[in-house]
Design an enzyme around this catalytic site. Structure first.
Site, short mmCIF file in Angstrom:
data_model
loop_
_atom_site.label_atom_id
_atom_site.label_comp_id
_atom_site.label_asym_id
_atom_site.label_seq_id
_atom_site.Cartn_x
_atom_site.Cartn_y
_atom_site.Cartn_z
N CYS A 124 51.26 82.16 -27.01
CA CYS A 124 50.01 82.38 -28.09
C CYS A 124 49.16 81.88 -28.64
O CYS A 124 47.91 82.89 -29.07
CB CYS A 124 50.96 82.56 -30.04
SG CYS A 124 51.20 80.69 -29.67
N LYS A 134 67.86 85.46 -34.60
CA LYS A 134 67.82 87.06 -33.74
C LYS A 134 66.42 86.62 -32.48
O LYS A 134 65.64 86.74 -32.92
CB LYS A 134 66.78 88.32 -34.64
CG LYS A 134 67.68 89.77 -34.21
CD LYS A 134 66.80 90.04 -33.25
CE LYS A 134 66.41 91.24 -33.02
NZ LYS A 134 65.31 91.01 -31.90
N GLY A 146 55.81 86.52 -33.25
CA GLY A 146 55.91 87.96 -32.71
C GLY A 146 54.21 88.21 -32.53
O GLY A 146 53.58 87.69 -33.23
N SER A 147 54.62 89.85 -32.45
CA SER A 147 53.00 90.46 -32.26
C SER A 147 52.28 90.18 -33.49
O SER A 147 53.47 90.56 -34.99
CB SER A 147 53.19 91.46 -31.46
OG SER A 147 54.23 92.21 -32.26
N THR A 148 51.22 90.66 -34.51
CA THR A 148 50.48 90.75 -35.73
C THR A 148 51.10 92.09 -36.02
O THR A 148 51.82 92.41 -37.03
CB THR A 148 49.45 91.06 -35.27
OG1 THR A 148 48.75 89.26 -34.69
CG2 THR A 148 48.26 91.40 -37.03
N GLU A 196 54.25 83.62 -37.31
CA GLU A 196 53.23 83.01 -36.64
C GLU A 196 53.04 84.69 -35.23
O GLU A 196 54.47 84.82 -34.82
CB GLU A 196 54.22 82.09 -36.04
CG GLU A 196 54.84 80.85 -36.76
CD GLU A 196 53.70 80.02 -37.27
OE1 GLU A 196 52.63 80.05 -36.51
OE2 GLU A 196 54.34 79.01 -38.32
N GLU A 208 44.88 90.93 -28.20
CA GLU A 208 45.26 90.07 -27.78
C GLU A 208 45.89 90.79 -26.52
O GLU A 208 46.32 91.82 -26.97
CB GLU A 208 46.68 89.89 -28.20
CG GLU A 208 47.66 88.28 -27.74
CD GLU A 208 48.20 88.40 -28.59
OE1 GLU A 208 48.91 88.87 -29.22
OE2 GLU A 208 48.74 86.99 -28.54
#
Ligand code: NAD
Length: 499
Positions: free
Chosen positions: A305, A196, A249-251, A271, A402
């Site tokens: 990242c 995806k 992706g994002s946390t 990750e 971030e």
């Protein structure tokens, strides 16, 4: 002068044809046309240039069923490791042959300069070629087992087996590269995949689907469903036939996915985000450190990242280094990705642009000072001027959170103990870079840095053989390197009574 948006006359014929195509979902080796679509926006102009399918639970279910059937099918299961390796190498060759199409699509879709897009396409082939060789080297152990039964003999071993269907969910910042970081180890291990891609940048994944077909992968081994995260992505995470979720992706999204995956105890690799420190000691080669620190944050407009978003400089050389990095930032040429002179492209979308500008404005209002001098020219696209901010506190949002944009927070430090504490003082633990010519200092600091990767006197380029990933809220598991295969393999223990 205003920043011009992309000039489509620069595009090759193949890219223009691809943009005009009606895009579907790639399921079981065929294109399934979507019921509804999402616009593809060129970030340099904020204008639509194509459309992708808005997949949801129904398309994900079709794709997972296809991957599930392919996993058990002789066409995939019965392939030898060397045959799997050959297919992966063929895919790498096809990517190389279609490099300009893929780079142009990436540049138009994501906004990145064409040169950087080309580097990423080359990187993707490198990862496939590195990983392919491991297919024939996935081995278990033989283990001596003695039991206290008179006259008994046992033979025991472990074997490594592909986990099954992998759901791979990737972000928009380096879309093709992120997709390959998941696909290469999954296919090497013998898994099947439903990918995806990010809704903001799916075109190279769709172009990849054509190449996967041409390479000869059996239908269903790789399936690609485009769509929104909360629709297609969530359906993939919750599907009972998916054995593993590999997410970048994002946390915040990573935590949500991890909670969803817990219900069915899927294997999960995350990750996630970062706020990586660049640390410059007074004994470093300062010319190199200045260029390295600038590249660490401004490459891909900070949408990396491992971006070095915090710069800690030893007090005696603070002014010199900060001024040097700011001048590097002021010299960078902002422009649309297809413009050959462009070094820094736009951000991915209006939301990200507002998000990044918001951090700069709030920090400035709270007393931070902008060391960079550039003012942003007019532009239709989502450009943000590269910015270096001093007079900030370690506890500020600018230092802790971030931002994922071309924004660098700079702080002085006095000694090694202090900088070790500052470097570790965020929720993240992805990467760090250290600039110093004092080996003793470097080696005292390295074990104290809580992160997944450290580079010393160099930028932290990814390499196919070197694992990438984080600790703390930057996630767990690794992409790249031999270690990445572990996430796609289960261990089976076999105990045989021989007598
Ligand atoms: P994001 O988390 O918004 O989206 C990433 C992917 O997850 C997209 O495909 C999205 O559609 C999907 N998604 C979103 N919500 C979902 C949900 N509820 N269920 C399932 N899937 C969902 O991240 P982004 O904004 O696309 O990417 C930027 C982030 O990625 C940054 O935080 C960056 O640090 C991180 N990143 C990390 C690495 C790494 O290796 N650690 C590499 C690149 C990017």
């Amino acid at each position: 002068m205003a920043i011009a948006s992309n000039d489509y006359a620069r595009l090759g014929h193949a890219t223009r044809t691809f943009l005009d195509r009606q895009h579907g979902h790639y399921i079981n080796g065929a294109w399934i046309m979507p019921e509804s679509t999402l616009a593809v926006i060129d970030p340099s102009s904020a204008r639509p240039v194509s459309a992708i399918g808005a997949g949801g639970a129904a398309q994900i279910d079709m794709a997972v069923q296809a991957a599930h059937a392919a996993f058990a099918s002789p066409a995939w299961k019965a392939l030898s490791a060397l045959e799997r390796e050959r297919l992966i190498l063929r895919l790498a060759d096809l990517i190389e042959q279609n490099a300009s199409l893929l780079a142009e699509l990436e540049s138009v879709d994501n906004g990145m300069p064409l040169g950087f897009a080309g580097i990423n396409v080359g990187g993707a082939t490198g990862v496939l070629r590195y990983m392919a060789g491991w297919a024939s080297k996935i081995v278990g152990d033989t283990v001596e087992v003695k039991m206290p039964f008179p006259g008994s003999q046992f033979f025991a071993y472990t074997s490594r087996e592909a986990v099954g269907v992998v759901g791979a969910i990737v972000p928009w910042n380096v879309p093709l590269m992120m997709a390959i970081w998941k696909l290469a180890p999954a296919l090497t291990a013998g898994c099947t995949v439903v990918l995806k891609p990010a809704e903001d940048a799916s075109l190279t994944a769709l172009a990849l689907a054509d190449l996967i077909g041409q390479a000869g992968f059996p239908p269903g081994v790789v399936n690609i469903v485009t769509g929104l995260g909360r629709e297609a992505g969530e359906a993939l995470v919750c599907h009972p036939l998916v054995s593993k979720i590999s997410f970048t992706g994002s946390t915040a999204t990573g935590k949500h996915i991890n909670r969803l995956a817990t219900d069915s105890l899927k294997k999960v690799t995350l990750e996630l985000g970062g706020k990586s420190p660049t640390i410059v000691f007074d004994d470093a080669d300062l010319d190199q450190a200045i260029v390295g620190a600038a590249n660490a944050i401004f490459t891909n407009s900070g949408q990396i990242c491992v971006a070095g978003a915090r710069l800690y400089v030893q007090r005696g050389v603070f002014e010199q280094v900060v001024e040097g990095v700011a001048r590097q930032a002021d010299r960078l040429v902002l422009g649309a990705g297809l413009d050959p002179s462009s070094q820094l492209g736009p951000l991915i979308n209006a939301r990200q642009q507002a998000h990044v500008q918001g951090y700069i404005q709030r920090a400035s209002a709270a007393g931070a000072s902008l060391v960079t001098r550039r003012t942003l020219p007019e532009a239709d696209g989502y450009f943000v001027a590269p910015s270096v901010l001093a007079n900030v506190r370690q506890s500020d949002a600018l230092v802790q959170e971030e931002i994922f944009g071309p924004v660098l927070a700079v702080l002085p430090f006095d000694d090694l103990d202090e900088v070790a504490a500052l470097a570790n003082d965020t929720p993240y633990g992805l990467a760090a870079s250290v600039w110093s010519n004092n080996l003793s200092r470097v080696h005292q600091l390295l074990p104290r840095l809580k992160c997944g990767k450290v580079s010393v006197n160099t930028e932290g380029f990814p390499h196919p053989a070197l694992p990438e990933g984080g600790t703390k809220q930057s996630g767990f598991g690794r992409d790249l390197g031999r270690e990445s295969l572990d996430g796609y393999l289960d261990t089976k223990t076999v105990l045989v009574r021989v007598s």
